[in-house]
Design a protein around this motif. Structure first.
Motif, PDB file in Angstrom:
ATOM      1  N   GLY A  23       0.814  -1.210   0.000  1.00 30.67           N
ATOM      2  CA  GLY A  23       0.000   0.000   0.000  1.00 30.67           C
ATOM      3  C   GLY A  23       0.848   1.260   0.000  1.00 30.67           C
ATOM      4  O   GLY A  23       0.554   2.235  -0.710  1.00 30.67           O
ATOM      5  N   VAL A  24       1.916   1.243   0.835  1.00 28.18           N
ATOM      6  CA  VAL A  24       2.813   2.404   0.863  1.00 28.18           C
ATOM      7  C   VAL A  24       3.474   2.594  -0.499  1.00 28.18           C
ATOM      8  O   VAL A  24       3.570   3.716  -1.023  1.00 28.18           O
ATOM      9  N   THR A  25       3.898   1.477  -1.107  1.00 30.19           N
ATOM     10  CA  THR A  25       4.525   1.573  -2.438  1.00 30.19           C
ATOM     11  C   THR A  25       3.537   2.101  -3.475  1.00 30.19           C
ATOM     12  O   THR A  25       3.877   2.923  -4.336  1.00 30.19           O
ATOM     13  N   ALA A  26       2.267   1.618  -3.407  1.00 31.67           N
ATOM     14  CA  ALA A  26       1.261   2.097  -4.350  1.00 31.67           C
ATOM     15  C   ALA A  26       1.015   3.593  -4.201  1.00 31.67           C
ATOM     16  O   ALA A  26       0.883   4.325  -5.190  1.00 31.67           O
ATOM     17  N   GLU A  27       0.969   4.058  -2.937  1.00 30.23           N
ATOM     18  CA  GLU A  27       0.778   5.493  -2.721  1.00 30.23           C
ATOM     19  C   GLU A  27       1.947   6.299  -3.287  1.00 30.23           C
ATOM     20  O   GLU A  27       1.757   7.351  -3.915  1.00 30.23           O
ATOM     21  N   GLN A  28       3.172   5.777  -3.096  1.00 31.22           N
ATOM     22  CA  GLN A  28       4.334   6.469  -3.659  1.00 31.22           C
ATOM     23  C   GLN A  28       4.279   6.504  -5.174  1.00 31.22           C
ATOM     24  O   GLN A  28       4.590   7.527  -5.802  1.00 31.22           O
ATOM     25  N   GLN A  29       3.831   5.389  -5.779  1.00 29.53           N
ATOM     26  CA  GLN A  29       3.739   5.365  -7.234  1.00 29.53           C
ATOM     27  C   GLN A  29       2.642   6.301  -7.743  1.00 29.53           C
ATOM     28  O   GLN A  29       2.780   6.905  -8.811  1.00 29.53           O
ATOM     29  N   LYS A  30       1.535   6.422  -6.984  1.00 27.62           N
ATOM     30  CA  LYS A  30       0.487   7.381  -7.368  1.00 27.62           C
ATOM     31  C   LYS A  30       1.029   8.801  -7.365  1.00 27.62           C
ATOM     32  O   LYS A  30       0.782   9.598  -8.273  1.00 27.62           O
ATOM     33  N   GLN A  31       1.778   9.141  -6.304  1.00 29.21           N
ATOM     34  CA  GLN A  31       2.375  10.481  -6.242  1.00 29.21           C
ATOM     35  C   GLN A  31       3.334  10.693  -7.404  1.00 29.21           C
ATOM     36  O   GLN A  31       3.371  11.759  -8.022  1.00 29.21           O
ATOM     37  N   ARG A  32       4.122   9.677  -7.727  1.00 27.84           N
ATOM     38  CA  ARG A  32       5.057   9.807  -8.836  1.00 27.84           C
ATOM     39  C   ARG A  32       4.305   9.963 -10.153  1.00 27.84           C
ATOM     40  O   ARG A  32       4.696  10.757 -11.027  1.00 27.84           O
TER      41      ARG A  32
END
Length: 610
Positions: free
Chosen positions: A192-201
């Protein structure tokens, strides 16, 4: 792991010998009233493998294994694992004394030679582990620790009852706790944390794409046409560039050739035909023949040079050979000088003996001269006193006429004077002999440095000979050290590869731990997705093999490291010994250089006695 036979004697509620056979059984159930020993059978199976039981709430506790009033209990389990049959035996004893203690004795794990044997006394077996090494060996063989076995295989009784009566959501939580699947929750949170980071990117990249709004299709087509034209132009330039470069080089070479030919033409215009031009062809042929012979000699020399270089490359290190040659030269020089030193020492000893004899004779002469001088001095004193008395008598008798019987005294006076002169001459000669003997004694060299030089020369010869004999052994040890270091590097690489294999096998084993709760076509209790295929059941065997490989690789690395350390210590001792021998040889050469004279004179320079 598949159990085959369980044998209990004096274990918990089984005072008498009891056997439970699992042969030819795929599924089985233990039924009976409360207290009949159903759980004890599972406890005995777990105790045989790991030496402890989960419901005792302590891995090191073994006292509950003994039946009441018995002092000895044994548990033996025959099981199949990895295509082989094993049997493990554990014995529990109670020791007497003021404070009785219970401990485990005679633990052993063996692999049966016959895969159908039941571990009887007549069955052949190979020892796998004993005592404290049995539990780690079982863990490697099954691929499960005690905690994982109790979680995945022997489910604790209270947790299983709770699991049966719980709701669906609670059963999932219990399975997660029992199977240690909290790791997947952590993986989900991390995802989930990785997905949120990818959304921001993605948002940042979308914003950056907005800055390229002027990149219309017309602009892209125009730029593409321009790029095509530039590419074609670049291709034409690239194709024409080699020809242009060749033409430029040919032009420059032609210009240089014209300049050179012009210079040569000017020189040739000034040349006059010398005498003997007719012989030029003959001399040219002779020169050509000489050049051909020289080229042949050059080729032979180059062949010899290549052979010499190959021999030089295959030869040992030049520094070591130079050192050995220098040591040999110095040794030969020392051996050459040694006879001169021995001859000089012999001559000096002879001179010393002769001087000692001369000194002894001179001392005897001096002593005799001293005695003669003393006696002569006394005689001179007596003669002087007698002369004085005679003069007194003469003065007193002057004027008197001598009697008729008085003789002439002049003869006595002459004899006294002659004896005095002879005594003075002997005294002077004795004093001269004494001075000459003392000078000869002082001029004699000291023989102690010669004896010391002779001993130093023998020591130097022994040191050089020891260095020469030790050189091949030291070179062999250096080669052994390089070989051992290569073996250690290979063993270290094998350990790294084995660790990687263990990690991969453990990852596969974690997936395998879910196999008992999975069914094809049903939802997974962890991810709630449909199961299409079950994990490979051979994961535990792969993990055991990977751990055995890692253990074997670590043992080989430890052995290789010990060999390297031993050879490095030997190499250090060789270096220290060589340095000490070289320092000793250098010191001895310096001492001999002070004692020995130049090689072409054959004489020795002796240090002064001061």
């Amino acid at each position: 792991m598949r159990p085959v036979l369980l044998e209990m004697t004096g274990f918990a509620s089984f005072r008498e010998k009891t056997e439970v056979s699992f042969e030819d059984t795929d599924y089985f159930a233990l039924v009976g009233p409360t207290g009949a020993g159903k759980s004890t059978v599972i406890d005995a199976l777990t105790f045989a493998l790991y030496g402890s039981v989960a419901r005792w709430d302590h891995e090191g506790l073994v006292a509950p294994a003994l039946a009441p009033t018995v002092n000895r209990a044994t548990v033996r389990l025959v099981f199949d694992a990895g295509g082989a049959r094993y049997h493990v035996v554990r014995e529990v004893r109670r020791s007497g004394g003021k404070k009785p203690t219970v401990s485990v004795k005679n633990v052993r794990l063996e692999r049966l030679i016959d895969p159908a044997a039941l571990g009887g006394p007549e069955d052949d077996a190979d020892a796998v582990a004993a005592d404290s090494e049995v539990t780690p060996a079982v863990e490697r063989l099954l691929g499960l620790t005690f905690k994982h076995f109790c979680t995945c295989v022997a489910l604790p009784q209270g947790d299983f009852a709770e699991f049966l009566h719980a709701k669906a959501a609670d059963r999932q939580k219990i399975l997660i706790k029992l199977l240690g699947l909290e790791v997947y929750e952590r993986i989900g949170r991390r995802a989930g944390v990785t997905a949120e980071q990818q959304k921001q990117r993605a948002a940042v990249l979308t914003e950056q794409l907005g800055s390229y709004a002027d990149a219309t299709e017309e602009a892209v087509a125009e730029l593409a046409a321009r790029m095509t034209a530039l590419t074609e132009l670049d291709a034409r330039v690239t194709a024409a560039l080699p020809g242009l470069n060749d033409a430029t080089r040919a032009h420059d070479e032609a210009r240089q050739r014209v300049v050179a030919l012009t210079t040569e033409l000017k020189v040739l215009d000034a040349v006059e035909r010398p005498d003997g031009v007719e012989d030029l062809e003959t001399r040219r042929r002779d020169a050509a023949d000489a050049a051909t012979a020289a080229r042949g000699a050059l080729e032979s020399a180059e062949t010899a040079d290549e052979a010499a270089r190959a021999a030089l490359a295959a030869a040992p290190a030049r520094s070591e050979l130079e050192r050995i040659r220098a040591d040999r030269t110095e040794l030969e020089a020392t051996e050459t000088a040694l006879p001169r030193l021995e001859e000089a020492a012999k001559t000096a000893l002879q001179s010393k003996d002769a001087a000692a004899v001369a000194v002894t004779e001179a001392l005897a002469v001096v002593e005799a001269a001293r005695k003669n001088r003393d006696s002569t001095a006394r005689a001179a004193e007596d003669t002087a006193a007698e002369a004085a008395r005679a003069r007194q008598d003469r003065d007193r008798l002057t004027g008197l006429r001598p009697p008729a019987d008085l003789g002439d005294l002049s003869a006595d006076s002459a004899r006294v004077a002659k004896r005095t002169a002879a005594a003075a001459a002997r005294l002077s000669s004795a004093e001269a002999a004494d001075a000459e003997a003392r000078a000869a004694l002082a001029a004699q060299p000291d023989v102690a440095p010669l004896a010391a030089a002779r001993s130093d020369a023998r020591t130097l010869y022994a040191v050089c000979e020891a260095q020469r004999k030790a050189a091949p052994e030291q070179a062999a040890r250096r080669r052994e050290l390089e070989t051992a270091r290569s073996a250690f590097a290979r063993a270290d690489a094998e350990v790294t590869a084995a660790k990687t294999a263990v990690t991969e096998a453990e990852r596969a084993g974690q997936a395998l731990s879910l196999r008992a709760g999975l069914a094809v076509g049903h939802a997974c209790p962890v991810c709630e997705q449909e199961v299409t295929a079950l994990p490979d059941a051979g994961g535990h065997a792969h993990l055991a093999e990977a751990r055995e490989r890692l253990e074997r690789a670590e043992g080989e690395r430890a052995t290789a490291e010990a060999v390297v350390r031993k050879l490095e210590r030997a190499a250090d001792r060789d270096a220290d010994s060589a340095a000490s021998a070289a320092a000793q040889a250098e010191e001895l050469r310096a001492v001999l250089a002070e004692v020995a004279g130049p090689p072409d004179t054959g004489t020795a320079r002796w240090p002064s006695s001061g």
